[in-house]
Structures are given as structure tokens and as C-alpha cells.
Scaffold this motif. Structure first.
Motif, mmCIF file in Angstrom:
data_model
loop_
_atom_site.group_PDB
_atom_site.id
_atom_site.type_symbol
_atom_site.label_atom_id
_atom_site.label_comp_id
_atom_site.label_asym_id
_atom_site.label_seq_id
_atom_site.Cartn_x
_atom_site.Cartn_y
_atom_site.Cartn_z
ATOM 1 N N MET A 153 0.829 -1.200 0.000
ATOM 2 C CA MET A 153 0.000 0.000 0.000
ATOM 3 C C MET A 153 0.861 1.246 0.000
ATOM 4 O O MET A 153 1.957 1.261 0.541
ATOM 5 N N GLY A 154 0.327 2.292 -0.600
ATOM 6 C CA GLY A 154 0.968 3.598 -0.548
ATOM 7 C C GLY A 154 -0.087 4.670 -0.375
ATOM 8 O O GLY A 154 -1.222 4.523 -0.827
ATOM 9 N N VAL A 155 0.253 5.763 0.310
ATOM 10 C CA VAL A 155 -0.695 6.849 0.523
ATOM 11 C C VAL A 155 -0.060 8.153 0.065
ATOM 12 O O VAL A 155 1.139 8.388 0.266
ATOM 13 N N THR A 156 -0.854 8.983 -0.589
ATOM 14 C CA THR A 156 -0.398 10.274 -1.102
ATOM 15 C C THR A 156 -1.355 11.369 -0.640
ATOM 16 O O THR A 156 -2.576 11.198 -0.755
ATOM 17 N N PRO A 157 -0.819 12.504 -0.114
ATOM 18 C CA PRO A 157 0.592 12.787 0.174
ATOM 19 C C PRO A 157 1.040 12.092 1.456
ATOM 20 O O PRO A 157 0.234 11.861 2.355
ATOM 21 N N SER A 158 2.317 11.777 1.532
ATOM 22 C CA SER A 158 2.834 11.093 2.719
ATOM 23 C C SER A 158 3.241 12.075 3.809
ATOM 24 O O SER A 158 3.295 11.713 4.987
ATOM 25 N N GLY A 165 -7.655 24.275 10.575
ATOM 26 C CA GLY A 165 -8.955 24.275 9.912
ATOM 27 C C GLY A 165 -8.908 23.873 8.457
ATOM 28 O O GLY A 165 -9.944 23.842 7.788
ATOM 29 N N GLY A 166 -7.717 23.542 7.947
ATOM 30 C CA GLY A 166 -7.572 23.177 6.544
ATOM 31 C C GLY A 166 -7.855 21.708 6.285
ATOM 32 O O GLY A 166 -8.175 20.930 7.190
ATOM 33 N N VAL A 167 -7.711 21.317 5.021
ATOM 34 C CA VAL A 167 -8.087 19.972 4.580
ATOM 35 C C VAL A 167 -6.950 19.337 3.794
ATOM 36 O O VAL A 167 -6.254 20.019 3.027
ATOM 37 N N VAL A 168 -6.781 18.025 3.998
ATOM 38 C CA VAL A 168 -5.891 17.225 3.161
ATOM 39 C C VAL A 168 -6.704 16.046 2.636
ATOM 40 O O VAL A 168 -7.294 15.296 3.418
ATOM 41 N N GLN A 169 -6.746 15.888 1.315
ATOM 42 C CA GLN A 169 -7.443 14.758 0.699
ATOM 43 C C GLN A 169 -6.411 13.709 0.309
ATOM 44 O O GLN A 169 -5.460 13.996 -0.412
ATOM 45 N N TYR A 170 -6.607 12.475 0.777
ATOM 46 C CA TYR A 170 -5.639 11.415 0.522
ATOM 47 C C TYR A 170 -6.119 10.478 -0.577
ATOM 48 O O TYR A 170 -7.324 10.293 -0.783
ATOM 49 N N SER A 171 -5.155 9.880 -1.267
ATOM 50 C CA SER A 171 -5.436 8.802 -2.214
ATOM 51 C C SER A 171 -4.545 7.625 -1.852
ATOM 52 O O SER A 171 -3.408 7.807 -1.403
ATOM 53 N N VAL A 172 -5.067 6.419 -2.039
ATOM 54 C CA VAL A 172 -4.359 5.199 -1.651
ATOM 55 C C VAL A 172 -4.137 4.341 -2.885
ATOM 56 O O VAL A 172 -5.046 4.157 -3.706
ATOM 57 N N SER A 173 -2.931 3.818 -3.021
ATOM 58 C CA SER A 173 -2.623 2.887 -4.102
ATOM 59 C C SER A 173 -2.292 1.528 -3.497
ATOM 60 O O SER A 173 -1.723 1.434 -2.408
ATOM 61 N N GLY A 174 -2.654 0.465 -4.212
ATOM 62 C CA GLY A 174 -2.380 -0.881 -3.719
ATOM 63 C C GLY A 174 -3.340 -1.286 -2.621
ATOM 64 O O GLY A 174 -4.303 -0.584 -2.295
ATOM 65 N N ARG A 201 -6.253 24.257 16.187
ATOM 66 C CA ARG A 201 -4.993 24.478 16.904
ATOM 67 C C ARG A 201 -3.872 23.799 16.129
ATOM 68 O O ARG A 201 -4.107 22.869 15.353
ATOM 69 N N ASP A 202 -2.645 24.262 16.331
ATOM 70 C CA ASP A 202 -1.521 23.718 15.568
ATOM 71 C C ASP A 202 -0.944 22.490 16.260
ATOM 72 O O ASP A 202 -1.179 22.246 17.452
ATOM 73 N N GLY A 203 -0.183 21.707 15.500
ATOM 74 C CA GLY A 203 0.423 20.487 16.014
ATOM 75 C C GLY A 203 0.736 19.522 14.885
ATOM 76 O O GLY A 203 0.690 19.882 13.707
ATOM 77 N N VAL A 204 1.051 18.282 15.251
ATOM 78 C CA VAL A 204 1.398 17.245 14.276
ATOM 79 C C VAL A 204 0.507 16.029 14.518
ATOM 80 O O VAL A 204 0.263 15.644 15.667
ATOM 81 N N VAL A 205 0.019 15.435 13.446
ATOM 82 C CA VAL A 205 -0.841 14.260 13.557
ATOM 83 C C VAL A 205 -0.390 13.220 12.541
ATOM 84 O O VAL A 205 0.138 13.557 11.474
ATOM 85 N N GLU A 206 -0.592 11.955 12.888
ATOM 86 C CA GLU A 206 -0.282 10.856 11.974
ATOM 87 C C GLU A 206 -1.583 10.245 11.477
ATOM 88 O O GLU A 206 -2.479 9.941 12.269
ATOM 89 N N ILE A 207 -1.676 10.078 10.168
ATOM 90 C CA ILE A 207 -2.832 9.442 9.543
ATOM 91 C C ILE A 207 -2.490 7.971 9.327
ATOM 92 O O ILE A 207 -1.472 7.653 8.700
ATOM 93 N N ILE A 208 -3.320 7.072 9.841
ATOM 94 C CA ILE A 208 -3.081 5.627 9.721
ATOM 95 C C ILE A 208 -4.208 5.028 8.884
ATOM 96 O O ILE A 208 -5.377 5.119 9.259
ATOM 97 N N ILE A 209 -3.850 4.433 7.757
ATOM 98 C CA ILE A 209 -4.842 3.872 6.836
ATOM 99 C C ILE A 209 -4.618 2.366 6.737
ATOM 100 O O ILE A 209 -3.499 1.910 6.473
ATOM 101 N N ARG A 210 -5.689 1.594 6.945
ATOM 102 C CA ARG A 210 -5.620 0.131 6.885
ATOM 103 C C ARG A 210 -6.550 -0.382 5.790
ATOM 104 O O ARG A 210 -7.631 0.159 5.583
ATOM 105 N N ASP A 211 -6.107 -1.458 5.122
ATOM 106 C CA ASP A 211 -6.953 -2.065 4.093
ATOM 107 C C ASP A 211 -7.564 -3.356 4.610
ATOM 108 O O ASP A 211 -7.384 -3.732 5.775
ATOM 109 N N GLN A 212 -8.295 -4.074 3.743
ATOM 110 C CA GLN A 212 -8.988 -5.292 4.148
ATOM 111 C C GLN A 212 -8.055 -6.481 4.333
ATOM 112 O O GLN A 212 -8.471 -7.523 4.848
ATOM 113 N N LEU A 213 -6.783 -6.341 3.919
ATOM 114 C CA LEU A 213 -5.812 -7.414 4.099
ATOM 115 C C LEU A 213 -4.971 -7.210 5.355
ATOM 116 O O LEU A 213 -4.067 -7.990 5.629
#
Length: 345
Positions: A153-158, A165-174, A201-213
């Protein structure tokens, strides 16, 4: 009823009795059945109980598939008829027909088969295997198995930076859809349909994406404060259709008037900030305010011929009210859009 010995009981011919029978039968071959059991007949007081045991062998004649009284003589079948899995993926099978009990065998042992739950688990080696099912009569049925590569699997943007208050739209490959996304820390913004909305508020967050496998892909987001603008204006008299991000026709005209007032300024960047009143949940309101800000941002990009990264939209929801939310007038004032402008140096 039970016939009574007349020598011992001359005054009785028949008496009431209860007979209890317990037994079992087992199929020995296609048309042969063995059976055995015992009976006990309980008689009235004064008469001894009568016990019997029995055993026997039966042969059933059949003259065609419909005439066989044993339904297990139907064709042995296994479903699905073929299995295609990624490494470590699982598949449940169903066996019908034939004569029980069944036995199971893998031709190449490239995976594991759990006979208790009839589940095949693919191994780590790619290639072809075969599940062979045999019944008590020696009939067999087989299912071809293909084990393929467990695609990465890969996620964009990494790694990305977004305003509060902003938005990030992710796409997943594999991997294998549908995907599930979560946040770490869990309460730092929200994510739905691979669309992340940053908190106010400001800070850092990690996005974790899981697939069916069971595969996982991760991305990092740096949430930063909105920089101080050269000029800030409120886009007045902007109203949206109820519970949507569509501007009313009258508001489109008002937005054109707002744009005309700044059309002579050479703008390098704009940030549209959307706000709502307090009706609804925090997450819902922030999502709605961001979508409404994006509606305005699209119009501004077209009017000023600016790129997407030059006109950004953020949503603050109900976080920054300018009036009370206890009255309709106050809520109306809180449902607003603000424009922050940054000029060329």
C-alpha cells in the motif's frame, strides 16, 4: 398393551405398559446400514420389566438418483469452485452432497485448512494449490487455489503541511479497498472518506490507513497557524442554502460586489475562513464551514486566475463566534466567511 402369562395372572389378559426404545444406525457403505439398540418395557406393579437388545443390517435398493432414500448419495460439491487469495488472506468453503464424514487434503500444503470451521488460509508462498475433499464413499471434489502477491500500500501525500482548519485529501494505491483511516492522536482533527480536516490548533498528527488485508500505510500532517494577513475583510451578506455549501443566487451577486472592491489589488495569496453557528456537532460544523469556504475559494480562483495553492479554504466551524448563539440574529452573524489577503512584496 402387554400380553400377560395366564398361568401366573389368570384374571388378566392385557395390561397397560410403556415401552422405551433407544438406538442408533450407521451407514457402512453406499446402500448398507447397520443398526443397534435396546428397549425397556415398564409394566404395572407386580410385573417385572421386559428388556430387549437388538442389532441388524439393512440393504436399500435404489433404481435411480431420485429413488435412493439416502440423500447423501447426491453429488459431492465444494464451493466456491475456485479460490483466489493474497498471501495470508482467508476463505471459508462449503461442502454439500456426498456421504459424511468428509476428509480434507491440500495437494501442495501452501496454506492451512481448518477442518473445524472449513477455512483456508493462504501461506506466504505465491503459486497454485488445491483443496481435495473426499467423502465416506471415496468420492472426491477439488477446488483450485491461486495465491498471489500481497500488494503493498501507498498513501499520497505522505507528508504535508496545512493551516489550522484546513483539509488534506488522501489517495491510496495498492492494498484492498475499502480502507479505514484513524488518527494519532485520535482527537487531533477528523477524517472521513480519506479527507482529513485539521483542528483549529496547531500540532502534528499521523494518519493511519488500513486495508482489508490488514496492511497499513501512514502519513504525517503538520498543522500550522494561519499567518498574519496584509488585509482581512468580511465577505458580507453571503448566505448558503440550508445545510449545504451552495451559495444562494442573491449571495453570488453579493460576492461579486465584494470581489469588485479588491480587484485592483495585486494579490499573491488568499485564505478563505468559514464559520458556522453552534447548531450541530463540532465536527459536523467544522466540515460544513470548510466546504462553504471552499465554494467561495473556487469562485475567487476563477475571478483572479489563481492556482489552488494560492487560494486556500479552511473551516473553523463554531470555534470563533462574533455574537451570541442564543438568538437567531446572533447565529446569523456567526455564519460568515472571512477573507485574508497576502500581497506581492
Amino acid at each position: 398393551s402387554y400380553a400377560v402369562n395366564k398361568d401366573k395372572h389368570p384374571d388378566q389378559t392385557y395390561v397397560s405398559s410403556v415401552e422405551v426404545l433407544a438406538g442408533a444406525k450407521r451407514r457402512l457403505a453406499r446402500n448398507f446400514w447397520g443398526h443397534f439398540g435396546a428397549t425397556a418395557e415398564v409394566l404395572p406393579k407386580g410385573l417385572a420389566p421386559d428388556f430387549r437388545i437388538y442389532a441388524g443390517l439393512n440393504y436399500f435398493f435404489g433404481f435411480g438418483p431420485e429413488s435412493n432414500i439416502n440423500s447423501s448419495a447426491s453429488t459431492l460439491e465444494v464451493f466456491p469452485r475456485e479460490i483466489n487469495l493474497a498471501q495470508q488472506e482467508k476463505q471459508t468453503v462449503t461442502v454439500t452432497g456426498g456421504a459424511k464424514p468428509y476428509s480434507y487434503e491440500l495437494s501442495k500444503n501452501m496454506g492451512r485448512f481448518d477442518q473445524d470451521i472449513l477455512e483456508y488460509t493462504a501461506g506466504n508462498q505465491m503459486g497454485n494449490d488445491e483443496l481435495i475433499v473426499s467423502d465416506a464413499d471415496g468420492a472426491t471434489a477439488s477446488v483450485p487455489i491461486t495465491i498471489r502477491d500481497k500488494s503493498s500500500m501507498g498513501v499520497t501525500p505522505s507528508d504535508s503541511t496545512v493551516y489550522t482548519g484546513g483539509v488534506v485529501q488522501y489517495s491510496v494505491s495498492g492494498g484492498r479497498a475499502p480502507y479505514r483511516a484513524s488518527l494519532s492522536p485520535a482527537n487531533f482533527g477528523s477524517i472521513s472518506n480519506l479527507r482529513y480536516i485539521a483542528p483549529t490548533r496547531d500540532g502534528v498528527v499521523e494518519i493511519i490507513i488500513r486495508d482489508q488485508l490488514g496492511q497499513t500505510a501512514r502519513a504525517r500532517v503538520h498543522v500550522v497557524p494561519i499567518p498574519k494577513a496584509a488585509r482581512e475583510i468580511e465577505l458580507k451578506n453571503l448566505n448558503f442554502d440550508f445545510d449545504t455549501d451552495r451559495l444562494t443566487k442573491a449571495s453570488e451577486i453579493e460576492l461579486d460586489r465584494n470581489i469588485a472592491a479588491i480587484s485592483d489589488v495585486k494579490i499573491n495569496k488568499m485564505i478563505v475562513v468559514g464559520h458556522t453557528d453552534s447548531k450541530g456537532s463540532d465536527i459536523y460544523n467544522q466540515n460544513l464551514s470548510q466546504k462553504r469556504a471552499e465554494t467561495v475559494a473556487k469562485i475567487l480562483r476563477n475571478r483572479f486566475n489563481l492556482r489552488t495553492d494560492q487560494v486556500e479554504a479552511v473551516g473553523y466551524g463554531e470555534a470563533q463566534p462574533i455574537a451570541t448563539n442564543e438568538t437567531e440574529l446572533g447565529r446569523l452573524k456567526n455564519r460568515r466567511c472571512e477573507l485574508k489577503m497576502y500581497y506581492d512584496n
